[in-house]
Design a protein around this motif. Structure first.
Motif, mmCIF file in Angstrom:
data_model
loop_
_atom_site.group_PDB
_atom_site.id
_atom_site.type_symbol
_atom_site.label_atom_id
_atom_site.label_comp_id
_atom_site.label_asym_id
_atom_site.label_seq_id
_atom_site.Cartn_x
_atom_site.Cartn_y
_atom_site.Cartn_z
ATOM 1 N N ARG A 26 8.283 49.095 31.648
ATOM 2 C CA ARG A 26 8.621 49.068 30.237
ATOM 3 C C ARG A 26 7.514 49.703 29.416
ATOM 4 N NH1 ARG A 26 9.781 43.195 28.483
ATOM 5 N NH2 ARG A 26 8.597 42.683 30.338
ATOM 6 N N PRO A 27 7.836 50.247 28.231
ATOM 7 C CA PRO A 27 6.791 50.802 27.368
ATOM 8 C C PRO A 27 5.696 49.785 27.091
ATOM 9 C CG PRO A 27 8.955 51.395 26.547
ATOM 10 C CD PRO A 27 9.182 50.451 27.682
ATOM 11 N N LEU A 28 4.470 50.275 27.056
ATOM 12 C CA LEU A 28 3.329 49.384 26.906
ATOM 13 C C LEU A 28 3.398 48.602 25.603
ATOM 14 C CD1 LEU A 28 0.549 48.388 27.891
ATOM 15 C CD2 LEU A 28 -0.458 50.313 26.647
ATOM 16 N N TRP A 29 3.823 49.256 24.534
ATOM 17 C CA TRP A 29 3.786 48.583 23.236
ATOM 18 C C TRP A 29 4.810 47.453 23.167
ATOM 19 C CZ3 TRP A 29 7.380 48.252 19.186
ATOM 20 C CH2 TRP A 29 8.560 48.981 19.350
ATOM 21 N N LEU A 30 5.897 47.519 23.973
ATOM 22 C CA LEU A 30 6.866 46.436 23.995
ATOM 23 C C LEU A 30 6.394 45.247 24.822
ATOM 24 C CD1 LEU A 30 10.303 48.279 24.287
ATOM 25 C CD2 LEU A 30 9.378 47.041 22.326
ATOM 26 N N GLN A 31 5.355 45.453 25.644
ATOM 27 C CA GLN A 31 4.807 44.371 26.437
ATOM 28 C C GLN A 31 3.672 43.631 25.727
ATOM 29 O OE1 GLN A 31 4.110 45.423 30.639
ATOM 30 N NE2 GLN A 31 5.098 47.373 30.238
ATOM 31 N N MET A 32 3.246 44.147 24.594
ATOM 32 C CA MET A 32 2.162 43.517 23.859
ATOM 33 C C MET A 32 2.693 42.389 22.984
ATOM 34 S SD MET A 32 0.094 46.958 22.725
ATOM 35 C CE MET A 32 -1.193 46.024 21.940
ATOM 36 N N ASP A 33 1.821 41.417 22.713
ATOM 37 C CA ASP A 33 2.203 40.314 21.841
ATOM 38 C C ASP A 33 2.533 40.802 20.432
ATOM 39 O OD1 ASP A 33 1.765 38.631 23.958
ATOM 40 O OD2 ASP A 33 -0.288 38.117 23.357
ATOM 41 N N ALA A 34 1.876 41.898 20.037
ATOM 42 C CA ALA A 34 2.105 42.406 18.684
ATOM 43 C C ALA A 34 3.537 42.904 18.500
ATOM 44 C CB ALA A 34 1.115 43.530 18.372
ATOM 45 N N SER A 35 4.196 43.362 19.582
ATOM 46 C CA SER A 35 5.575 43.847 19.443
ATOM 47 C C SER A 35 6.522 42.710 19.084
ATOM 48 C CB SER A 35 6.020 44.526 20.738
ATOM 49 O OG SER A 35 6.065 43.595 21.807
ATOM 50 N N ALA A 36 6.274 41.515 19.635
ATOM 51 C CA ALA A 36 7.087 40.364 19.261
ATOM 52 C C ALA A 36 6.900 40.013 17.794
ATOM 53 C CB ALA A 36 6.735 39.169 20.136
ATOM 54 N N LEU A 37 5.663 40.154 17.304
ATOM 55 C CA LEU A 37 5.405 39.911 15.893
ATOM 56 C C LEU A 37 6.119 40.928 15.015
ATOM 57 C CD1 LEU A 37 3.866 38.287 13.766
ATOM 58 C CD2 LEU A 37 1.928 39.845 14.075
ATOM 59 N N VAL A 38 6.176 42.170 15.471
ATOM 60 C CA VAL A 38 6.886 43.212 14.717
ATOM 61 C C VAL A 38 8.355 42.840 14.559
ATOM 62 C CG1 VAL A 38 7.674 45.613 14.806
ATOM 63 C CG2 VAL A 38 5.310 45.071 15.349
ATOM 64 N N LEU A 39 8.996 42.433 15.649
ATOM 65 C CA LEU A 39 10.411 42.073 15.586
ATOM 66 C C LEU A 39 10.648 40.836 14.719
ATOM 67 C CD1 LEU A 39 11.455 42.687 19.293
ATOM 68 C CD2 LEU A 39 12.278 43.934 17.306
ATOM 69 N N ASN A 40 9.781 39.848 14.869
ATOM 70 C CA ASN A 40 9.965 38.611 14.098
ATOM 71 C C ASN A 40 9.819 38.848 12.597
ATOM 72 O OD1 ASN A 40 10.402 37.143 16.426
ATOM 73 N ND2 ASN A 40 8.252 36.578 16.674
ATOM 74 N N LYS A 41 8.754 39.549 12.219
ATOM 75 C CA LYS A 41 8.534 39.801 10.795
ATOM 76 C C LYS A 41 9.587 40.738 10.211
ATOM 77 C CE LYS A 41 4.958 37.186 10.292
ATOM 78 N NZ LYS A 41 5.047 35.979 9.448
ATOM 79 N N ALA A 42 10.031 41.706 11.005
ATOM 80 C CA ALA A 42 11.085 42.604 10.517
ATOM 81 C C ALA A 42 12.390 41.841 10.327
ATOM 82 C CB ALA A 42 11.286 43.756 11.492
ATOM 83 N N ARG A 43 12.654 40.883 11.206
ATOM 84 C CA ARG A 43 13.859 40.074 11.047
ATOM 85 C C ARG A 43 13.762 39.191 9.802
ATOM 86 N NH1 ARG A 43 14.103 38.183 15.810
ATOM 87 N NH2 ARG A 43 12.890 36.279 15.511
ATOM 88 N N GLU A 44 12.579 38.666 9.545
ATOM 89 C CA GLU A 44 12.393 37.843 8.349
ATOM 90 C C GLU A 44 12.555 38.661 7.072
ATOM 91 O OE1 GLU A 44 8.710 35.813 8.537
ATOM 92 O OE2 GLU A 44 9.115 34.859 10.470
ATOM 93 N N ARG A 45 12.176 39.937 7.131
ATOM 94 C CA ARG A 45 12.389 40.801 5.969
ATOM 95 C C ARG A 45 13.868 41.069 5.724
ATOM 96 N NH1 ARG A 45 10.346 46.213 6.668
ATOM 97 N NH2 ARG A 45 10.499 46.406 4.410
ATOM 98 N N ALA A 46 14.651 41.127 6.804
ATOM 99 C CA ALA A 46 16.047 41.542 6.684
ATOM 100 C C ALA A 46 16.975 40.394 6.318
ATOM 101 C CB ALA A 46 16.508 42.182 7.997
ATOM 102 N N TYR A 47 16.686 39.184 6.823
ATOM 103 C CA TYR A 47 17.617 38.076 6.636
ATOM 104 C C TYR A 47 16.913 36.908 5.962
ATOM 105 C CZ TYR A 47 20.617 40.614 9.840
ATOM 106 O OH TYR A 47 21.395 41.573 10.411
ATOM 107 N N ALA A 48 17.499 36.407 4.895
ATOM 108 C CA ALA A 48 17.015 35.220 4.212
ATOM 109 C C ALA A 48 18.099 34.160 4.298
ATOM 110 C CB ALA A 48 16.678 35.525 2.757
ATOM 111 N N TYR A 49 17.704 32.908 4.438
ATOM 112 C CA TYR A 49 18.661 31.819 4.617
ATOM 113 C C TYR A 49 18.688 30.971 3.355
ATOM 114 C CZ TYR A 49 20.887 27.683 6.516
ATOM 115 O OH TYR A 49 21.729 26.642 6.738
ATOM 116 N N SER A 50 19.851 30.834 2.777
ATOM 117 C CA SER A 50 19.998 30.021 1.574
ATOM 118 C C SER A 50 21.287 29.228 1.679
ATOM 119 C CB SER A 50 20.005 30.899 0.321
ATOM 120 O OG SER A 50 21.087 31.804 0.364
#
Length: 456
Positions: free
Chosen positions: A363-387
């Protein structure tokens, strides 16, 4: 003409056929428009090749405003062969694609002997296998008197490879290369004139906290790729490739790396936390400035050029790292240009393309890093808000606290499907309410990104 040096460029190119290379932003399309305006008449047939649709439309609008005798015609495949023959016989300036012109030249529809000249835009794209080179060869075989002017503002493309400028001139059957950089004395004096200098107002908009976290995580991924490249290829001088001056690996160097990254903060609001990887970057062969240069320059292309002689000997991991650098640079750029939803869809597409087809070790190196999980999580938080909408159940809270909701949705879908998942989390089964929509999206995202789902 909009500037005095445009007149000098036009006069120089009018006297002799040449490949004109101008710096970006100096108005190469102004020179093209001047030649088109000169030949907008029925007694001459001039062909404009390789121009973009936007450039062609702007050119037609300019000629309409200039009240020329014959407005240029944009020839497409919507014109029948008979209609194209009539256009060639009528004369004037024809904006045509190279593919269509090749067909007409081989079919004998184009009176090549009557062609007064050719104007080739984006001449840096010509290659031995391109239609442009074939058109020029057919043109010169049957017409040795007509002119040929080539234009480009991508000087960097002419420096890649071995003797790229010489090869381009040879393919275009030209002998002269006309260079007009921005630092030329008369051009520079005119551009820096107080009366004509443009007034630039710069606005710096800070990123949101979540977008800032995504950017910091992406920078950490870039830093990790640089470190791995430097470890695998000791002879690869990344600092020299990027034009970074060698500095002592000391605390002062680390501070200079942090300061340089603060300059990046001023442009795209990169936080000081991104400077934490300067020590790892130094191991890759450069100072703290190396990471900054890698973000702004075409670093993946520069590394590819350095490894060009041994590229066939490089392993899969090296090639993947170079590809990862290109991907990360695009993600950094799109973070400031895409909206939150589009950016998150891009990340989802990258994850879906890379994870299922690659094993854990490839797999690509950047997808194996812990920072890639943070990228996905924060991007998801930007896209979806729960109300919570009116009339909905008691479940509410920020999108960052949805682990329990996801768990309940995933358990429910295994038992009763998607409707049961929405009901289990308190939303409407049909997803008609605001809250039902959000929970449905959350469930789909969680199920889509689930490793168990991807590797089944």
């Amino acid at each position: 003409m909009t500037a005095a040096f445009h007149v000098r460029v036009f006069e120089e190119l009018f006297e002799e056929d040449a490949l004109l290379v101008m710096a970006k932003g100096m108005g190469v399309q102004t020179i093209v428009a001047a030649f088109v305006r000169l030949h907008c008449q029925t007694d001459s047939l001039v062909l404009l090749l390789n121009a973009t649709p936007e450039a062609q439309r702007m050119l037609v609008e300019q000629m309409l405003a200039s009240s020329v005798a014959l407005v240029p015609t944009i020839v497409t495949n919507h014109f029948s062969p008979v209609e194209r023959c009539e256009l060639y016989a009528r004369g004037g300036v024809l904006c045509i694609t190279p593919r269509l012109l090749v067909v007409d030249m081989l079919s004998g529809r184009v009176p090549i002997e009557r062609v007064k000249g050719m104007l080739i835009d984006k001449a840096h794209e010509v290659s031995e296998s391109s239609n442009l080179a074939f058109i020029v060869r057919l043109y010169r075989q049957r017409n040795g008197k007509g002119f040929l002017k080539a234009f480009t503002e991508d000087a960097q493309s002419l420096t890649r490879g071995m003797s790229k400028s010489e090869k381009t001139l040879k393919l275009l059957r030209l002998r002269k290369l006309s260079l007009w950089p921005r630092f030329q004395a008369d051009v520079r004096a005119e551009l820096e004139d107080a009366d004509t200098a443009p007034q630039v107002i710069e606005y710096k908009l800070p990123l949101s906290d979540r977008a800032q976290a995504v950017q910091d995580a992406l920078v950490e991924c870039v830093d990790g790729c640089l470190t791995e490249l430097g470890r695998m290829h000791k002879s690869l001088d990344l600092a020299a490739a990027l034009g970074v001056k060698p500095t002592k690996q000391s605390d002062a160097s680390g501070r200079s790396g942090a300061d340089s990254r603060k300059n990046y903060t001023n442009k795209e609001h990169l936080s000081k936390d991104g400077a934490g990887g300067s020590g790892r970057t130094q191991e890759a062969g450069g100072s703290g400035e190396l990471l900054e240069h890698a973000l702004f320059k075409s670093f993946d292309s520069i590394v590819r050029m350095q490894l060009d002689s041994v590229w066939h000997q490089c392993g899969r991991k090296t090639k993947q790292l170079v590809s990862d650098l290109a991907t990360l640079r695009k993600l950094l750029r799109h973070l400031c240009t895409f909206d939150a939803i589009t950016y998150y869809e891009l990340l989802l597409a990258l994850s879906a393309l890379e994870l299922p087809r690659a094993g854990a070790q490839h797999r690509p190196l950047w997808l194996q890093m812990d920072a890639s999980a943070l990228v996905l999580n924060k991007a998801r938080e930007r896209a979806y808000a729960y109300s919570e909408a009116v009339g909905s159940g008691p479940v509410s809270g920020p999108v960052g606290d949805m682990a329990a909701i996801r768990t309940a949705a995933l358990a429910a879908v295994k038992a009763g499907g998607e409707s049961a998942a929405v009901q289990a989390t308190g939303g409407a089964a049909q997803g008609k309410g605001e809250r039902g929509h959000y929970l449905k999206d959350i469930f789909i995202i969680h199920h889509y990104l689930s490793p168990a789902h991807l590797f089944q």
